[in-house]
Design a protein around this motif. Structure first.
Motif, mmCIF file in Angstrom:
data_model
loop_
_atom_site.group_PDB
_atom_site.id
_atom_site.type_symbol
_atom_site.label_atom_id
_atom_site.label_comp_id
_atom_site.label_asym_id
_atom_site.label_seq_id
_atom_site.Cartn_x
_atom_site.Cartn_y
_atom_site.Cartn_z
ATOM 1 N N HIS A 72 -18.916 2.543 -32.683
ATOM 2 C CA HIS A 72 -17.830 2.580 -31.700
ATOM 3 C C HIS A 72 -16.994 1.316 -31.874
ATOM 4 O O HIS A 72 -17.551 0.236 -32.132
ATOM 5 C CB HIS A 72 -18.421 2.649 -30.288
ATOM 6 N N SER A 170 -10.868 6.130 -36.925
ATOM 7 C CA SER A 170 -11.476 6.309 -35.609
ATOM 8 C C SER A 170 -10.635 7.251 -34.767
ATOM 9 O O SER A 170 -9.429 7.415 -35.006
ATOM 10 C CB SER A 170 -11.647 4.968 -34.892
ATOM 11 N N GLY A 173 -11.990 5.879 -30.032
ATOM 12 C CA GLY A 173 -12.996 4.817 -30.080
ATOM 13 C C GLY A 173 -14.176 5.117 -30.988
ATOM 14 O O GLY A 173 -14.967 4.222 -31.281
ATOM 15 N N LEU A 174 -14.307 6.366 -31.439
ATOM 16 C CA LEU A 174 -15.436 6.721 -32.299
ATOM 17 C C LEU A 174 -15.050 6.479 -33.755
ATOM 18 O O LEU A 174 -14.051 7.024 -34.234
ATOM 19 C CB LEU A 174 -15.821 8.195 -32.115
ATOM 20 N N THR A 209 -16.512 1.995 -23.404
ATOM 21 C CA THR A 209 -17.080 0.969 -24.274
ATOM 22 C C THR A 209 -18.592 1.168 -24.320
ATOM 23 O O THR A 209 -19.177 1.737 -23.393
ATOM 24 C CB THR A 209 -16.724 -0.444 -23.740
ATOM 25 N N THR A 210 -19.215 0.723 -25.399
ATOM 26 C CA THR A 210 -20.665 0.829 -25.481
ATOM 27 C C THR A 210 -21.291 -0.240 -24.582
ATOM 28 O O THR A 210 -20.710 -1.301 -24.352
ATOM 29 C CB THR A 210 -21.162 0.605 -26.919
ATOM 30 N N TRP A 361 -26.466 5.647 -27.761
ATOM 31 C CA TRP A 361 -25.546 4.656 -27.184
ATOM 32 C C TRP A 361 -25.208 5.053 -25.752
ATOM 33 O O TRP A 361 -24.878 6.220 -25.503
ATOM 34 C CB TRP A 361 -24.218 4.632 -27.942
ATOM 35 N N LEU A 363 -22.412 4.767 -22.890
ATOM 36 C CA LEU A 363 -20.988 4.431 -22.771
ATOM 37 C C LEU A 363 -20.643 4.212 -21.302
ATOM 38 O O LEU A 363 -21.223 4.863 -20.427
ATOM 39 C CB LEU A 363 -20.107 5.569 -23.309
#
Lengths: 464, 63
Positions: A72, A170, A173-174, A209-210, A361, A363
């Motif tokens: 991310h 991306s 965000g990925l 966000t992670t 993850w 998020l």
């Protein structure tokens, strides 16, 4: 000067790469053709869940050809930030270079193949191999070798940078990478999944966000069992996860919740489990409470995407082919507490045909209050993760795949049943009145998404 | 604190750039490039380490 055992006139060579998969042998071709025709009838050989030869073909024809998730954007915010990540079973360095470009560098020195990066994460302008000290910039370019002036006078450094993914891009965000130089763009590869990624991750400019680093653990199962589950398996929830209802963690009527789900199948083998759950006041989109909902700003969405949200739709899970999945649902931080909406990314990383590593993850919305994000994190890791209660149920069930897949008896006598919802089976039909892209089902009681995922898998393994 | 560098001695091991990339870098030929001749005091430990770590003895610290 020429070395004694070299012919005069020998010139230094340049490495030229080869692209394209190796050929399939005849028996593999026959098997995969059978898989394709079996799928049309809603059946699948157990061999697909444990076969070393097939596994090699997957690494060659899926993981070096598809766009694969590697992280991310929030994990590497600054120039020089790096992480070790995997495409298939190969280790790469995901790094933001000094120009701010995201690179995916093969973590293997061009001199003798030793890893040039030994830390899981950090910040560095250079990577230096510990063996002889060859040095690379964080863009992957060759930057020098000890004793160069004496030992490598004719050396052209431009040829000897770290191997790297030819494509990194991306979306919402990925970060995905593709090892195939001739690949289509990421947008084209994701296709209609972009529409759904917008409504899941793009609800405001700040985005998601992670939270910390991904949890990772070993699962004694084939990676495809995870992808198969998250692409469409709403059916298992009521049986396998019944204990969650019993202890009061889900705090509601699971069967009714699942009953409101349906499938969206997209080209490329991607698929989603979509929800239709009107939320009690004052909850907003996908059950987010007012203090989060009020931070959403839908100006990046089109009218249909807004209509999807306004009609109380959400997505409980998806799989982007081959091995990235998503989960968004509710969980209580402890029994008896009200449920909190949490969001996870999950990746099924192959480790041989009978094991995978599960990466998870959490998020969170950058715009949400800390108190909510903390609760969502706790709800998420209580549900999925090494100590997650959903996780324990799922991974025990999936562990049945490899022993069945390698069984000679099973291969001779068994086909898995993938017929749920096929014609004449029930009221699982294709909906015509859908506001978004994809082929959409009327109920969750079918396996269209799973069959299409496996068709994509077989087609890619067979592709010329 | 002043860094003295003998680029003629540098053999491109890069230990300095790995030890303290805010002060040391490598040029296009892999030879040491000092980014800050007189680094601030808080970097002293790292710079000292980078200087000691040079296998070619190309770096010296004064002050």
């Amino acid at each position: 000067m020429t070395e004694l055992n070299e012919k005069p006139g020998t010139r230094v060579g340049r490495h030229t790469g080869t692209v394209g998969p190796g050929p399939l042998n005849g028996s593999m071709q026959t098997f995969l053709s059978e898989v394709q025709s079996d799928l049309v009838q809603g059946m699948l050989s157990p061999r697909v869940l444990n076969d070393p030869e097939l596994h090699q073909v997957e690494l060659d024809r899926i993981f070096t050809k598809c766009w694969v998730f590697v992280g991310h954007v929030s994990e590497i915010p600054n120039n020089g930030d790096y992480l070790l990540r995997y495409v298939g079973e190969d280790q790469f360095i995901l790094v933001r270079d000094e120009q701010g470009e995201i690179q995916l560098l093969f973590n293997s020195c061009m001199h003798r193949g030793s890893p040039v990066c030994r830390a899981e994460k950090g910040n560095s302008s250079h990577f230096r191999c510990p063996y002889h000290g060859w040095i690379y910039k964080n863009s992957g370019d060759w930057n020098g070798a000890p004793q160069r002036a004496r030992a490598y006078r004719k050396f052209d450094g431009a040829d000897w940078g770290l191997r790297k993914a030819p494509h990194v891009d991306s979306y919402q965000g990925l970060i995905f990478a593709c090892l195939d130089p001739d690949a289509v763009s990421l947008r084209e590869y994701l296709g209609d999944m972009c529409w759904y990624l917008d409504v899941l991750l793009g609800l405001n400019e700040q985005g998601m966000t992670t939270v910390g680093d991904p949890h990772r653990w070993a699962v004694p199962s084939n990676w495809k069992s995870g992808a198969d589950n998250f692409v469409g398996d709403a059916y298992h929830v009521i049986a396998l996860h019944q204990s969650l209802e019993e202890i009061g963690v889900l705090g509601g009527d699971v069967a009714r919740g699942v009953g409101s789900n349906f499938h969206v199948a997209l080209d490329g083998g991607h698929g989603l489990i979509v929800t239709h759950m009107p939320m009690p006041e004052p909850l907003g989109y996908m059950g987010f409470p007012p203090e989060v909902h009020s931070t959403f700003d839908l100006k990046g969405l089109d009218a249909d995407q807004r209509a999807f949200l306004d009609a109380d739709h959400g997505v409980v899970g998806f799989t982007i082919f081959p091995n990235l999945s998503f989960f968004r649902s509710f969980g209580a931080t402890e029994p008896g507490k009200p449920p909190t909406t949490f969001t996870l990314l999950r990746q099924w990383q192959p480790k041989g045909p009978e094991n995978f590593e599960l990466w998870n993850w959490s998020l969170e919305w950058k715009s949400a209050p800390k108190e909510f994000n903390d609760a969502a994190y706790r709800a998420g890791v209580s549900s999925f993760g090494p100590s997650g209660i959903f996780e324990q149920d799922d991974t025990v069930a999936w562990a049945g795949g490899p022993p069945t897949g390698r069984s000679v008896f099973a291969r001779k006598t068994m086909k898995f049943n993938y017929q749920m919802g096929m014609e004449g089976m029930g009221d699982y039909a294709i909906r015509e009145d859908w506001i978004g892209p994809g082929t959409v089902s009327t109920t969750p009681w079918g396996e269209m998404n799973q069959r299409r995922w496996w068709h994509q898998w077989a087609d890619r393994l067979m592709a010329q | 604190m002043q860094i003295l560098v003998d680029r003629g001695k540098c053999q491109g091991y890069g230990n300095c750039a790995v030890a303290e990339p805010r002060v040391f870098d490598l040029d296009e030929n892999g030879i040491v490039k000092v980014l800050v001749d007189a680094p601030s005091e808080e970097l002293r430990d790292q710079v000292k380490y980078a200087v000691l770590d040079c296998p070619a003895r190309a770096l010296h610290l004064e002050g």
